[in-house]
Design a protein around this motif. Structure first.
Motif, short mmCIF file in Angstrom:
data_model
loop_
_atom_site.label_atom_id
_atom_site.label_comp_id
_atom_site.label_asym_id
_atom_site.label_seq_id
_atom_site.Cartn_x
_atom_site.Cartn_y
_atom_site.Cartn_z
N CYS A 2 0.83 -1.20 0.00
CA CYS A 2 0.00 0.00 0.00
C CYS A 2 0.87 1.26 0.00
CB CYS A 2 -0.92 -0.01 1.22
SG CYS A 2 -2.08 1.37 1.27
N ASN B 207 -10.11 7.47 -0.02
CA ASN B 207 -9.77 6.25 -0.75
C ASN B 207 -10.37 6.26 -2.16
OD1 ASN B 207 -8.44 3.94 1.13
ND2 ASN B 207 -9.70 5.30 2.36
N SER C 200 1.40 6.83 2.51
CA SER C 200 -0.06 6.81 2.30
C SER C 200 -0.84 6.87 3.61
CB SER C 200 -0.47 5.55 1.51
OG SER C 200 0.21 5.47 0.29
N ALA D 154 -5.70 3.78 5.20
CA ALA D 154 -5.17 2.69 4.37
C ALA D 154 -4.33 1.71 5.19
CB ALA D 154 -4.34 3.26 3.22
N VAL E 190 -5.86 -0.38 -1.44
CA VAL E 190 -6.90 0.64 -1.25
C VAL E 190 -8.27 0.08 -1.62
CG1 VAL E 190 -7.69 2.95 -1.90
CG2 VAL E 190 -5.25 2.51 -1.58
#
Length: 458
Positions: free
Chosen positions: A19, A96, A232, A237, A327
């Motif tokens: 991610c 997201n 992120s 996330a 995500v």
């Protein structure tokens, strides 16, 4: 409904790192290094990753594991009765969606470039001709833009539909291991180039005199910004993967492991790119065009260039797709928590929804090219990226931090107890002052700097 679990600690680390590892690592990081003086920037970047990124990631993991819920429902499990913290859960979910509204298009670029490089489409083209091909054949063609975007969306939800372990964890494990192997192969090849010594010296040897020429403040701000956004953080996330694991390992230790893997990919991407740039006299600070315009021309002049170019864009595709899958899982988990949908129903509905929501970005370079949401020559991608990167990520991280340490939120003791459950690196009580007061100030500064940098003319 019993909550799904990841099958292994390795799966958790690779999913979380997947991610975090995205196009920012292998696209933005190298040209940021090039624009900010090389090795000195890398040192400052690593410092801010330690003092800024790891604490926020630890908080996100802790909120997810303590609540055993998705970001849109975690606050209801942890907040005091009558408080309104849970509103942020819906904002995080919107972040997201916004991220995927443009990231799916960029992921499609990577697949298209892999096919073009492998087939020799760029062979014999000059840098200007490669740029024209990107602007006309890639961005200027609405059919291919929408087609490759749709491929990313459909394939991503198809994989997620098989479940957490059988779909997402299994595919991400193989993809991330392949990504790391390809990176090492590409880096070894770069070491054999004529300009390897000069490229590696620029990249790894701090030049503080050059840093002063650029401006110490400019370099520090750039490094701080890159260290924060590479992970992120701020839209839940990381919280989602915290909700899928047990209490065998402490969460600061796991955050350090994820940050190390994320940093390894960013650093090795520089080992791949800078020797090539110095070998073929490419401007190392050429900015976003480095990947899509400059490097294809480098591969044109390289022995077995089609092979190395194809491998590079497979690596880029995996980096982008690992973020897409992570995500998508966050979105699916939120929808299943909110509406009680089955995984397959959530996949089908969100697949159709994101195919529609991603159209403005995919068409913003061709059919909607005359629409400039932020004025000037901006595109829908610029608008969506601005909302996520400059607004939702820093403010979301700020809310997570304040909620975790505030008496009116979750509270420091509960946070520390959850973060320290299990073996590994622990959150210490002496960190309380830093996380409670200094860290929010740094995040607010990043938010303000981001807005000023974006809107104030240079």
């Amino acid at each position: 409904m019993q909550r799904e679990r990841l099958g292994s600690r390795l799966g958790f680390i690779l999913l979380s790192a997947g991610c975090a590892i995205g196009i920012g690592n292998v696209w933005k990081f190298p040209y940021m290094v090039g624009q900010n003086g090389g090795g000195a920037f890398v040192l400052i970047y690593l410092f801010f990753l330690l003092v800024l990124g790891i604490p926020v990631m630890t908080i996100e993991f802790s909120l997810g594991r303590a609540s055993q819920k998705s970001p849109v429902r975690l606050y209801q499990q942890l907040e005091p009765k009558g408080s309104k913290w849970h509103y942020h859960g819906y904002v995080a979910l919107s972040g997201n969606y916004l991220l995927m509204m443009f990231y799916t298009t960029v992921g499609g670029w990577m697949i298209q470039y892999f096919l073009s490089t492998a087939s020799g489409k760029f062979n014999g083209l000059s840098t200007q001709q490669v740029e024209e091909a990107f602007n006309q054949s890639v961005c200027g063609n609405p059919v291919t833009m929408v087609g490759f975007m749709a491929l990313v969306v459909v394939l991503g939800f198809f994989i997620c539909s098989f479940g957490l372990q059988r779909g997402l964890e299994r595919v991400t494990k193989y993809m991330m291991i392949a990504l790391l192997v390809i990176m090492v192969i590409l880096a070894i090849n770069s070491f054999t180039m004529d300009g390897a010594k000069e490229g590696l010296s620029f990249y790894l040897k701090p030049d503080f005199q050059k840093m002063q020429e650029i401006g110490v403040g400019n370099v520090v701000v750039a490094a701080m910004t890159q260290a924060f956004f590479t992970l992120s953080l701020g839209i839940g996330a990381m919280a989602i993967f915290g909700s899928y694991i047990g209490k065998e390992r402490s969460l600061m230790g796991e955050s350090i492991n994820v940050a190390i893997l994320d940093t390894f990919v960013a650093l090795v991407s520089g080992l791949i790119i800078f020797p090539a740039c110095f070998t073929y006299q490419v401007e190392v600070g050429s900015g976003p065009s480095l990947i899509f315009v400059t490097l294809p021309n480098v591969f044109n002049n390289m022995p077995m260039g089609n092979l190395w170019g194809a491998l590079f864009f497979v690596f880029m595709t995996f980096a982008a797709f690992s973020t897409v899958l992570a995500v998508f899982e966050n979105i699916l988990s939120c929808c299943m928590d909110m509406f009680g949908w089955s995984r397959k129903k959530a996949c089908l509905i969100n697949c159709l929804l994101l195919l529609v929501l991603s159209l403005p970005c995919a068409l913003g370079f061709n059919l909607l090219a005359e629409v400039h949401p932020l004025g000037g020559s901006t595109t829908f991608l610029d608008l969506e990226d601005f909302l996520v990167s400059n607004i939702l990520l820093p403010l979301g991280s700020l809310i997570f931090v304040i909620f975790a340490v505030s008496k009116r939120g979750w509270g420091w003791k509960k946070f520390m107890e959850e973060a320290n459950a299990g073996r590994g690196w622990k959150v210490k009580n002496w960190m309380r002052g830093y996380i409670t007061y200094v860290l929010p100030i740094i995040i607010i500064a990043l938010f303000v700097i981001g807005l000023v940098t974006y809107f104030v003319p240079k």
